[in-house]
Design an enzyme around this catalytic site. Sequence first.
Site, PDB file in Angstrom:
ATOM      1  N   CYS A 169      -7.202  31.947 -25.495  1.00 52.90           N
ATOM      2  CA  CYS A 169      -7.033  33.804 -24.653  1.00 52.90           C
ATOM      3  C   CYS A 169      -6.244  32.893 -23.670  1.00 52.90           C
ATOM      4  O   CYS A 169      -6.707  33.427 -22.030  1.00 52.90           O
ATOM      5  CB  CYS A 169      -8.557  33.750 -23.673  1.00 52.90           C
ATOM      6  SG  CYS A 169      -9.598  34.989 -25.663  1.00 52.90           S
ATOM      7  N   GLU A 170      -4.664  33.005 -23.297  1.00 48.70           N
ATOM      8  CA  GLU A 170      -4.224  33.027 -22.699  1.00 48.70           C
ATOM      9  C   GLU A 170      -2.561  33.137 -22.704  1.00 48.70           C
ATOM     10  O   GLU A 170      -2.709  33.602 -23.870  1.00 48.70           O
ATOM     11  CB  GLU A 170      -3.573  31.420 -21.972  1.00 48.70           C
ATOM     12  CG  GLU A 170      -4.908  30.451 -21.686  1.00 48.70           C
ATOM     13  CD  GLU A 170      -4.681  30.419 -20.445  1.00 48.70           C
ATOM     14  OE1 GLU A 170      -3.719  30.549 -19.797  1.00 48.70           O
ATOM     15  OE2 GLU A 170      -5.573  29.832 -19.396  1.00 48.70           O
TER      16      GLU A 170
ATOM     17  N   GLU B 225       9.901   0.425 -23.568  1.00 50.01           N
ATOM     18  CA  GLU B 225       8.489   1.002 -24.165  1.00 50.01           C
ATOM     19  C   GLU B 225       8.536   1.827 -24.983  1.00 50.01           C
ATOM     20  O   GLU B 225       8.268   3.230 -23.746  1.00 50.01           O
ATOM     21  CB  GLU B 225       8.118   1.357 -22.358  1.00 50.01           C
ATOM     22  CG  GLU B 225       7.780  -0.357 -21.649  1.00 50.01           C
ATOM     23  CD  GLU B 225       7.283   0.210 -19.999  1.00 50.01           C
ATOM     24  OE1 GLU B 225       7.109   0.714 -20.410  1.00 50.01           O
ATOM     25  OE2 GLU B 225       7.294  -0.980 -19.484  1.00 50.01           O
ATOM     26  N   PRO B 226       8.977   2.043 -26.400  1.00 50.64           N
ATOM     27  CA  PRO B 226       9.805   3.546 -26.704  1.00 50.64           C
ATOM     28  C   PRO B 226       8.170   4.047 -27.716  1.00 50.64           C
ATOM     29  O   PRO B 226       7.171   3.468 -27.662  1.00 50.64           O
ATOM     30  CB  PRO B 226      10.548   3.332 -27.480  1.00 50.64           C
ATOM     31  CG  PRO B 226      10.428   1.795 -28.027  1.00 50.64           C
ATOM     32  CD  PRO B 226       9.416   1.124 -26.264  1.00 50.64           C
ATOM     33  N   GLY B 227       7.944   5.437 -26.860  1.00 51.09           N
ATOM     34  CA  GLY B 227       6.663   6.009 -27.583  1.00 51.09           C
ATOM     35  C   GLY B 227       7.533   7.145 -28.009  1.00 51.09           C
ATOM     36  O   GLY B 227       6.957   7.095 -29.503  1.00 51.09           O
ATOM     37  N   ARG B 228       8.162   8.107 -27.460  1.00 52.68           N
ATOM     38  CA  ARG B 228       8.458   9.131 -28.650  1.00 52.68           C
ATOM     39  C   ARG B 228       8.982   9.246 -30.113  1.00 52.68           C
ATOM     40  O   ARG B 228       9.092   9.494 -30.196  1.00 52.68           O
ATOM     41  CB  ARG B 228       9.124  10.255 -27.391  1.00 52.68           C
ATOM     42  CG  ARG B 228       9.318  12.020 -28.054  1.00 52.68           C
ATOM     43  CD  ARG B 228      10.212  12.728 -27.309  1.00 52.68           C
ATOM     44  NE  ARG B 228       9.945  12.628 -25.945  1.00 52.68           N
ATOM     45  CZ  ARG B 228       8.875  13.539 -24.777  1.00 52.68           C
ATOM     46  NH1 ARG B 228       8.590  14.487 -25.362  1.00 52.68           N
ATOM     47  NH2 ARG B 228       9.058  12.909 -23.607  1.00 52.68           N
TER      48      ARG B 228
ATOM     49  N   ARG C 141       3.121  21.055 -25.166  1.00 46.29           N
ATOM     50  CA  ARG C 141       3.830  21.125 -25.273  1.00 46.29           C
ATOM     51  C   ARG C 141       4.599  22.186 -24.821  1.00 46.29           C
ATOM     52  O   ARG C 141       5.800  22.571 -23.921  1.00 46.29           O
ATOM     53  CB  ARG C 141       5.330  20.282 -25.725  1.00 46.29           C
ATOM     54  CG  ARG C 141       4.533  18.534 -25.872  1.00 46.29           C
ATOM     55  CD  ARG C 141       5.596  17.955 -26.736  1.00 46.29           C
ATOM     56  NE  ARG C 141       6.346  17.149 -25.252  1.00 46.29           N
ATOM     57  CZ  ARG C 141       7.537  18.384 -26.210  1.00 46.29           C
ATOM     58  NH1 ARG C 141       7.727  18.736 -27.029  1.00 46.29           N
ATOM     59  NH2 ARG C 141       8.793  17.638 -24.968  1.00 46.29           N
TER      60      ARG C 141
ATOM     61  N   TYR D 206       5.740  22.626 -20.766  1.00 45.81           N
ATOM     62  CA  TYR D 206       7.108  22.440 -20.609  1.00 45.81           C
ATOM     63  C   TYR D 206       8.167  23.525 -20.777  1.00 45.81           C
ATOM     64  O   TYR D 206       9.311  22.971 -20.979  1.00 45.81           O
ATOM     65  CB  TYR D 206       7.835  21.397 -21.401  1.00 45.81           C
ATOM     66  CG  TYR D 206       6.649  19.834 -20.992  1.00 45.81           C
ATOM     67  CD1 TYR D 206       6.363  19.219 -19.873  1.00 45.81           C
ATOM     68  CD2 TYR D 206       5.844  19.446 -22.489  1.00 45.81           C
ATOM     69  CE1 TYR D 206       5.375  18.579 -19.256  1.00 45.81           C
ATOM     70  CE2 TYR D 206       4.824  18.434 -21.942  1.00 45.81           C
ATOM     71  CZ  TYR D 206       4.776  17.063 -20.622  1.00 45.81           C
ATOM     72  OH  TYR D 206       4.044  16.476 -19.979  1.00 45.81           O
TER      73      TYR D 206
ATOM     74  N   TYR E   8       2.819  13.689 -27.894  1.00 45.92           N
ATOM     75  CA  TYR E   8       2.265  14.434 -27.049  1.00 45.92           C
ATOM     76  C   TYR E   8       1.860  15.204 -27.648  1.00 45.92           C
ATOM     77  O   TYR E   8       2.153  16.146 -26.914  1.00 45.92           O
ATOM     78  CB  TYR E   8       3.297  14.404 -25.696  1.00 45.92           C
ATOM     79  CG  TYR E   8       3.964  12.645 -25.344  1.00 45.92           C
ATOM     80  CD1 TYR E   8       3.521  12.075 -24.359  1.00 45.92           C
ATOM     81  CD2 TYR E   8       5.171  12.200 -25.365  1.00 45.92           C
ATOM     82  CE1 TYR E   8       3.652  10.407 -24.451  1.00 45.92           C
ATOM     83  CE2 TYR E   8       6.226  10.950 -25.241  1.00 45.92           C
ATOM     84  CZ  TYR E   8       5.128  10.838 -24.125  1.00 45.92           C
ATOM     85  OH  TYR E   8       5.417   9.579 -24.167  1.00 45.92           O
TER      86      TYR E   8
END
Length: 418
Positions: free
Chosen positions: A345-346, A275-278, A314, A318, A373
Amino acid sequence: MDHFQYQGNKLFAESVSLKQIAEEMGSPCFVYSRATLERHWNAFNNAFGDYPHQICYAVKANGNLAILDVLARLGSGFDIVSGGELKRVVAAGGDPAKTVFSGVCKQDWEICDALDAGIGCFNIESNGELEQISAIAAEKKLVASISVRINPDVDAKTHPYISTGLKSNKFGLEPGVAFETYRRASDDPNIHVHGVACHIGSQLTELSPYQDALGRMIDFVDLLEAEGIKVEQIDFGGGLGVRYSDEEPPSPDQYWIALLELLNSRNRKTPVAIEPGRAIVANAGILLTRVHNLKHNEDTSFCIVDAGMNDLIRPALYQAYQEIVPVELDDCQSPATYDVVGPVCESGDFLGKGRKLSVKPGDLLVVRTAGAYGSVMGSNYNGRARPAEIMVDGDRYYVIRERESLESLYASENRLPD
Ligand code: LLP
């Protein structure tokens, strides 16, 4: 290897200049390369060769219809985690029979829709879920195919938020508990035991956690078969990492050779699924953004760009590193070190910190490896419309998602009556 390369001093996606895309489509926007997407999927498919296998692309990494369409045309199956992702797969021409439904919290309506669509397999995560699926299948007079997701208690050696195969994670069932689940499943007339599943985490850069997990799965399959429960497929999940900076993840070939050796050493010829995504979509996409302004405080210089954490979360979520490069190389300007920050504004709104760049306001930058992602985790925070998404195919490009209009952001909201 991807198809975002400099030609002279200008960065191209395949044969289309990224500057041209920014001028015609505005910024920020995500740009994907069809050739890269196909190359990555084929790298997995070719690695498995004649060994019976099914590649189920993890839709969560990027569920844009055009991306699913390209992969479905190659023959890909899909890994989904919601009724929403199932609808996308079907709308894109994907085959539900080649689709596995993962996830810890499947709702009744999602199970109903999946059964109606002819889903290939439910990867179930609890005994309660087995009962739930069995009851719905009984009502529909259908038989549901299932695998149980095993939690092999293996450390994937990745970021704790994307590690899923440890006992302390919410995912899967430990083998002892799963064994009982299989016993019940094999006695249930509305359930067909299809296989065994596992997914230990994401952005794995080493083979040993996969080998450990597969070893434990084979032990478990041996136990099931000794009990007379036949296993038609072993699903290893996804998780193979990509290169964001200096990581050296195994190639699909190296990954499969390591797993095949283990299967051979245990005399197993069971068909496999992954099930590869990235690993399929990350390097097939970039985020194109324009420098708005430069600002120099005593300690830090800021390169303020028009893409923010709402477009690509991301780095903020992370502390992920993603390479940032200019669309046009300019030797005339001397480089400086910047925190590349967005309009949100962060203080957590950054795409990269401490990056050496030769830039001036108006220049275009690219955040690489943003295909996975990226857009899927985007939001409208700060009232920001989501960017357009573009797919390049050779010397042409297609808008695969329009930039959101500001009105659409509140179109489903209501004011109170007078
Ligand atoms: N299968 C299952 C059951 C999964 O939970 C996942 C990812 C995959 C397959 C695909 O894993 P991949 O091949 O893409 O590593 N948002 C995080 C990643 C979350 C991954 C969640 N599950 C990130 O941006 O790093």
